[in-house]
Design an enzyme around this catalytic site. Structure first.
Site, short mmCIF file in Angstrom:
data_model
loop_
_atom_site.label_atom_id
_atom_site.label_comp_id
_atom_site.label_asym_id
_atom_site.label_seq_id
_atom_site.Cartn_x
_atom_site.Cartn_y
_atom_site.Cartn_z
N SER A 1 0.85 -1.19 0.00
CA SER A 1 0.00 0.00 0.00
C SER A 1 0.88 1.25 0.00
O SER A 1 1.80 1.35 -0.80
CB SER A 1 -0.96 -0.03 1.20
OG SER A 1 -1.97 0.93 1.07
N ASP B 1 -5.40 -2.85 -3.23
CA ASP B 1 -4.51 -2.64 -2.09
C ASP B 1 -3.92 -3.95 -1.56
O ASP B 1 -4.63 -4.93 -1.34
CB ASP B 1 -5.26 -1.92 -0.98
CG ASP B 1 -4.33 -1.24 -0.01
OD1 ASP B 1 -3.52 -1.93 0.64
OD2 ASP B 1 -4.38 0.00 0.08
#
Length: 376
Positions: A43, A204
């Protein structure tokens, strides 16, 4: 010498904390070339990881560049933050969902095209490949989740002897890292659009990630530093005196915290337990069983203060529409602060987190010295 790895986890704007930790280490070792041969990011941590890997041969120079980036970062550099663009995007999402037309292009609440432009300027992927070819770095990995298969995949580049892996819903695949991998890894579910890589859309990297440290070990790290963004272990939750009906934003915040924060805590606890169990087994019995296991040295540095409380002080730095959406209309709302901390790209907030990371790393100075000063 054993490869030293660093794991930089996800957390949106919370990842500024990692910069403070890295700054403290660079100040402790100002002449250090580059301390990490294995770099794995997820991320927003993937952004920090690639920025470090492409920053040059001198560690403190790479950290200084990364610190400058976060010190100047505002919402407009990450997503289109004016009210018109936000409302238009949200309206489009609602209209397509109601009409049942959600397959023509990726859906997301925010448009993060500014982030793509920023990363194109700040990350030199050719430099990353060059440093790997020259042997300065053993491997760089970026985690993302495939929305079709549900697999959490570590896209990596590294030494020629490193092989991919598949273990259940976790996999590693060799590739030439590029902008699409970082954008996919940092695509917070529902907030930013997923990114197509080959035949699948990815989002993500924290999604369905239960083994944050494992990719670094598979890429050759024998000692690992993990920089988290959760204060769970330092600041236990307190039950309120009066029960209140949970707000929508509060429920979403807990879902985000479960993805970004809690799974890392679980993985760290599991590694420590495995280390204890391995240390109890005599070496001869291990060899007789054909097991090549040894404890993995772990250095964990995580916030000593609750980041949501810090975020609550800077809620005015969010676009009004988002501030209301995350439940931050009330002054210093902790509920709003928890959810906002992922999207609060505000230089004041970043500066506070960098200072906190620096102080926390200083408080771990002896552990850091033992970790880096080993000869084998």
């Amino acid at each position: 010498m054993a490869d030293v790895g660093v794991v930089l986890t996800g957390g949106g704007a919370r990842a500024a904390y990692q910069v403070g930790v890295l700054r403290a280490i660079s100040d402790m070792y100002p002449d250090m070339g580059f301390p990490f041969r294995v770099i794995v990011g997820t991320s927003a941590g993937a952004i920090n990881a690639l920025a470090l890997a492409s920053g040059g041969d001198i560690f403190r120079h790479s950290v200084s560049r990364l610190e400058l980036l976060w010190s100047e970062l505002e919402s407009e550099h990450v997503y289109r933050s004016n009210t018109y663009d936000i409302l238009r995007n949200m309206t489009s999402v609602a209209r397509r969902l109601l009409a049942g037309d959600d397959h023509s292009s990726p859906l997301s609440l925010l448009n993060n095209s500014p982030l793509q432009a920023l990363l194109e300027r700040e990350i030199d992927f050719a430099e990353v490949r060059q440093r790997i070819r020259e042997g300065q770095i053993s491997a760089v990995g970026v985690n993302a989740c495939g929305y079709s298969t549900g697999q959490n995949i570590c896209f990596f580049d590294g030494r020629e002897d490193l092989n991919g892996w598949t273990v259940g819903q976790r996999a590693g695949t060799r590739t030439e890292l590029g902008l699409e991998h970082v954008m996919a890894s940092s695509a917070i579910p529902t907030v930013f659009p997923p990114v197509q890589i080959n035949r699948e859309y990815f989002g993500d990297g924290v999604t369905r990630q239960m083994a944050h440290i494992s990719p670094a070990l598979r890429l050759g790290a024998e000692r690992v530093m993990v920089v988290g963004v959760s204060a769970n272990s330092m600041c236990p939750s307190q039950r309120p005196a009066e029960q209140e009906v949970p707000a929508f934003a509060q429920i979403i915040a807990h879902m985000f915290n479960g993805m970004f924060l809690d799974t890392l805590d679980y993985d760290i606890d599991r590694l420590r337990l495995i280390n204890q169990l391995v240390s109890l087994v005599p070496k001869k019995k291990m060899e007789a069983a054909g097991l090549d296991l040894k404890p993995i040295e772990l250095l964990e540095i995580s916030p000593s203060e609750r980041i949501d409380e810090i975020a609550a002080r800077y809620m005015d730095g969010m676009p009004t529409v988002l501030r209301n959406l995350v439940g931050g209309a009330a002054p210093r709302s902790l509920t709003g602060g928890s959810l906002a901390s992922y999207l609060l790209f505000d230089r004041r907030f970043s500066a506070e987190l960098i200072k906190l990371g620096y102080r926390d790393a200083q408080s771990h100075a002896r552990q850091i010295e033992r970790f880096f000063d080993q000869k084998n």
